[in-house]
Enzyme design. Structure first.
Site, PDB file in Angstrom:
ATOM      1  N   HIS A  62      46.924 -39.798  41.633  1.00  0.00           N
ATOM      2  CA  HIS A  62      47.200 -39.198  40.248  1.00  0.00           C
ATOM      3  C   HIS A  62      48.620 -38.556  40.060  1.00  0.00           C
ATOM      4  CE1 HIS A  62      46.857 -35.883  43.353  1.00  0.00           C
ATOM      5  NE2 HIS A  62      47.630 -35.061  42.443  1.00  0.00           N
TER       6      HIS A  62
HETATM    7  C1  UD1 Z   1      48.454 -31.290  38.289  1.00  0.00           C
HETATM    8  C2  UD1 Z   1      49.480 -30.801  39.159  1.00  0.00           C
HETATM    9  C3  UD1 Z   1      49.503 -31.656  40.472  1.00  0.00           C
HETATM   10  C4  UD1 Z   1      48.281 -31.678  41.177  1.00  0.00           C
HETATM   11  C5  UD1 Z   1      47.214 -31.925  40.289  1.00  0.00           C
HETATM   12  C6  UD1 Z   1      46.091 -31.744  41.153  1.00  0.00           C
HETATM   13  C7  UD1 Z   1      51.458 -30.079  37.908  1.00  0.00           C
HETATM   14  C8  UD1 Z   1      52.827 -30.395  37.176  1.00  0.00           C
HETATM   15  N1  UD1 Z   1      50.788 -31.027  38.308  1.00  0.00           N
HETATM   16  O1  UD1 Z   1      48.594 -32.604  38.012  1.00  0.00           O
HETATM   17  O2  UD1 Z   1      50.797 -30.965  41.096  1.00  0.00           O
HETATM   18  O3  UD1 Z   1      48.497 -32.602  42.406  1.00  0.00           O
HETATM   19  O4  UD1 Z   1      47.112 -31.093  39.145  1.00  0.00           O
HETATM   20  O5  UD1 Z   1      44.940 -32.424  40.649  1.00  0.00           O
HETATM   21  O6  UD1 Z   1      51.131 -28.874  37.539  1.00  0.00           O
HETATM   22  N2  UD1 Z   1      43.372 -33.480  32.152  1.00  0.00           N
HETATM   23  C9  UD1 Z   1      42.098 -33.657  31.578  1.00  0.00           C
HETATM   24  N3  UD1 Z   1      41.264 -32.742  32.227  1.00  0.00           N
HETATM   25  C10 UD1 Z   1      41.739 -31.604  33.132  1.00  0.00           C
HETATM   26  C11 UD1 Z   1      43.155 -31.590  33.554  1.00  0.00           C
HETATM   27  C12 UD1 Z   1      43.744 -32.654  33.086  1.00  0.00           C
HETATM   28  O7  UD1 Z   1      41.736 -34.470  31.264  1.00  0.00           O
HETATM   29  O8  UD1 Z   1      40.749 -30.723  33.338  1.00  0.00           O
HETATM   30  C13 UD1 Z   1      44.343 -34.744  31.570  1.00  0.00           C
HETATM   31  C14 UD1 Z   1      44.932 -34.601  30.448  1.00  0.00           C
HETATM   32  O9  UD1 Z   1      45.263 -35.717  29.750  1.00  0.00           O
HETATM   33  C15 UD1 Z   1      46.361 -33.961  31.127  1.00  0.00           C
HETATM   34  C16 UD1 Z   1      46.585 -34.856  32.470  1.00  0.00           C
HETATM   35  O10 UD1 Z   1      45.102 -35.153  32.794  1.00  0.00           O
HETATM   36  O11 UD1 Z   1      47.466 -34.446  30.108  1.00  0.00           O
HETATM   37  C17 UD1 Z   1      47.684 -34.226  33.211  1.00  0.00           C
HETATM   38  O12 UD1 Z   1      47.012 -32.755  33.732  1.00  0.00           O
HETATM   39  P1  UD1 Z   1      47.980 -31.743  34.338  1.00  0.00           P
HETATM   40  O13 UD1 Z   1      47.197 -30.523  34.709  1.00  0.00           O
HETATM   41  O14 UD1 Z   1      49.246 -31.535  33.222  1.00  0.00           O
HETATM   42  O15 UD1 Z   1      48.649 -32.476  35.415  1.00  0.00           O
HETATM   43  P2  UD1 Z   1      47.912 -33.338  36.758  1.00  0.00           P
HETATM   44  O16 UD1 Z   1      48.138 -34.574  36.593  1.00  0.00           O
HETATM   45  O17 UD1 Z   1      46.219 -32.845  36.610  1.00  0.00           O
HETATM   46  N1  UDP Z   2      39.306 -33.165  45.700  1.00  0.00           N
HETATM   47  C1  UDP Z   2      37.967 -33.000  45.471  1.00  0.00           C
HETATM   48  N2  UDP Z   2      37.729 -33.899  44.603  1.00  0.00           N
HETATM   49  C2  UDP Z   2      38.249 -35.000  44.271  1.00  0.00           C
HETATM   50  C3  UDP Z   2      39.171 -35.093  44.726  1.00  0.00           C
HETATM   51  C4  UDP Z   2      40.123 -34.239  45.540  1.00  0.00           C
HETATM   52  O1  UDP Z   2      37.447 -32.035  45.466  1.00  0.00           O
HETATM   53  O2  UDP Z   2      37.613 -35.863  43.603  1.00  0.00           O
HETATM   54  C5  UDP Z   2      39.907 -31.844  46.564  1.00  0.00           C
HETATM   55  C6  UDP Z   2      40.675 -32.269  47.829  1.00  0.00           C
HETATM   56  O3  UDP Z   2      39.687 -32.386  48.971  1.00  0.00           O
HETATM   57  C7  UDP Z   2      41.529 -31.248  47.942  1.00  0.00           C
HETATM   58  C8  UDP Z   2      41.772 -31.148  46.627  1.00  0.00           C
HETATM   59  O4  UDP Z   2      40.744 -31.416  45.734  1.00  0.00           O
HETATM   60  O5  UDP Z   2      40.779 -29.898  48.688  1.00  0.00           O
HETATM   61  C9  UDP Z   2      43.115 -31.775  46.314  1.00  0.00           C
HETATM   62  O6  UDP Z   2      43.427 -31.797  44.990  1.00  0.00           O
HETATM   63  P1  UDP Z   2      44.413 -32.848  44.390  1.00  0.00           P
HETATM   64  O7  UDP Z   2      44.463 -34.159  45.242  1.00  0.00           O
HETATM   65  O8  UDP Z   2      43.995 -33.154  42.841  1.00  0.00           O
HETATM   66  O9  UDP Z   2      45.884 -32.315  44.348  1.00  0.00           O
HETATM   67  P2  UDP Z   2      47.076 -32.047  45.184  1.00  0.00           P
HETATM   68  O10 UDP Z   2      46.640 -31.683  46.470  1.00  0.00           O
HETATM   69  O11 UDP Z   2      47.945 -33.408  45.227  1.00  0.00           O
HETATM   70  O12 UDP Z   2      47.943 -31.214  44.532  1.00  0.00           O
END
Ligand code: UD1
Ligand code: UDP
Length: 377
Positions: free
Chosen positions: A215
């Protein structure tokens, strides 16, 4: 006169935040004679894939406030969060705001609290990738700058903070709170039926499979980078399923970049929606190896002694490489393919669990807060 209770307000918003806040809230509840707590969910992650299952799996109480901010550009999302957090802080007047990790919700909470003069605690402080193109690195740097209590997971985090001029007396090496959740829920995730659901059981035997998560914007928002990953995945022998819970950012990006066709050519890929914590941990624990660009997953694989290939050229969690099972494989497919082949040939990196990744971090954090109670209230 007896001291009043310290009022703590936690601000979370994204999937990894939920995994980190749950054990702290439990521990503070155990010490409810000294603390009251409230939970704000910014709504950065939302709905039945990215938010609800975590509250259920991790037994987190319903947030006192859900700000329902959802997605947007960094500025829009962060600003909306701040605008909605500010009136809550003014009304509740917490003695301490707690933020975790490095997402936009972390920074929004940190900035809003600091501007109101409310002390801030940052859990998972001091991690640095030294790569400011990562939005998380900016969030980490700024949040740490504003924090009074900096709780760290590893010795190098302290070094990073000292190098940035943080006073040693504000740094507390309390360990990895995400791992508290892993150990605490082990018997529950151990019982998950996800392997049966995905057809990964051969009678009583678990089949060999690889788990994939992706991601990071640097991997998934860029066509060439994503193609490199797909090229590597195509080289995995067809009899080994690649289980891939697809993050919503990546799902949208694959469509936008016109790469759905290329992904579908990976015939052994099992694409599923993002999983709840219990199912995901079960899948991780039984996998041959994990390919990922996640921060948290690098740590969880180290604790479970599962080989982890991190599809990035840097990590803010170097201890998972120096001590754990993590290998930084970069972003070029030829290196990814080599490392995957090594694992399939049985050459797995052996690792050790870092100090204080032992399930007791929340206890250490609450001890620190109790020792500082008088200064908080
Ligand atoms: C965010 C965090 C990242 C973290 C990740 C965990 C920031 C800058 N990034 O990234 O550090 O590793 O979460 O998963 O805070 N979207 C959905 N449904 C949701 C959430 C997001 O559809 O519930 C889609 C939307 O199109 C959105 C995109 O995902 O624009 C990105 O979501 P966003 O929360 O901005 O950042 P992540 O890539 O999820
Ligand atoms: N995780 C989860 N379901 C998924 C992917 C990740 O429960 O489909 C959990 C994972 O075990 C960890 C946390 O989500 O506890 C990490 O989240 P993510 O990788 O989205 O974010 P990051 O750690 O990179 O910020």
């Amino acid at each position: 006169m007896p001291m009043r209770k310290a009022k703590i307000l936690h601000i979370v918003g994204a999937r990894p935040n939920f995994v980190k806040i749950a054990p702290l809230m439990d521990e503070l509840h155990r010490h409810r004679s000294s603390f009251t707590q409230k939970l704000v969910h910014t709504g950065q992650h939302y709905g039945s894939n990215m938010s609800d299952p975590f509250f259920k799996d991790l037994n987190i109480i319903r947030p006192d406030h859900n700000l329902n901010v959802q997605s947007g550009t960094h500025a829009v999302q962060t600003a909306k969060m701040m605008m909605r957090i500010e009136p809550i802080l003014r009304k509740y007047k917490p003695d301490l705001v707690v933020v975790v990790g490095d997402v936009n919700s972390t920074l929004a909470g940190a900035l809003t609290a600091s501007k109101l003069g409310i002390p801030l605690a940052h859990i998972e402080s001091g991690l640095r990738s030294f790569d400011r193109t990562m939005p998380e690195e900016i969030n980490r740097l700024l949040t740490d700058r504003l924090s009074s209590f900096l709780f760290t997971t590893s010795p190098e985090a302290k070094t990073n903070l000292i190098n940035e001029g943080v006073s040693e007396s504000n740094i507390f090496y309390t360990g990895n709170i995400m791992i508290d959740t892993l150990f605490k829920l082990r018997s529950r995730w151990g019982k998950s039926r996800i392997l049966n659901k995905l057809g990964l059981m051969n009678g009583k035997k678990t089949m060999d499979y690889i788990l994939l998560t992706l991601h990071r914007p640097s991997n998934v928002d860029d066509k060439k980078s994503l193609q490199e990953v797909f090229r590597a995945l195509k080289a995995i022998p067809c009899h080994i399923p690649i289980v891939y819970p697809v993050h919503p950012r990546t799902k949208k990006s694959i469509q936008k970049l016109g790469l759905s066709g290329q992904m579908h050519q990976i015939v052994n890929m099992i694409r599923i929606s993002p999983l709840g914590y219990l199912d995901f941990m079960k899948l991780m624990s039984q996998s041959l190896c994990v390919l990922t660009d996640s921060g948290g997953v690098q740590e969880e694989t180290t604790v479970l002694d599962i080989p982890c290939l991190t599809l990035r050229s840097n990590t803010e969690r170097p201890i998972t490489v120096t001590k754990g099972t993590n290998v930084l494989v970069g972003t070029q497919s030829h290196r990814m393919i080599k490392e995957i082949r090594d694992i399939l040939d049985g050459k797995k990196k052996k690792g050790k669990i870092p100090k204080y990744w032992d399930g007791k971090s929340a206890k250490r954090i609450v001890n620190v807060l109790k020792q500082n109670l008088a200064s908080l209230i």
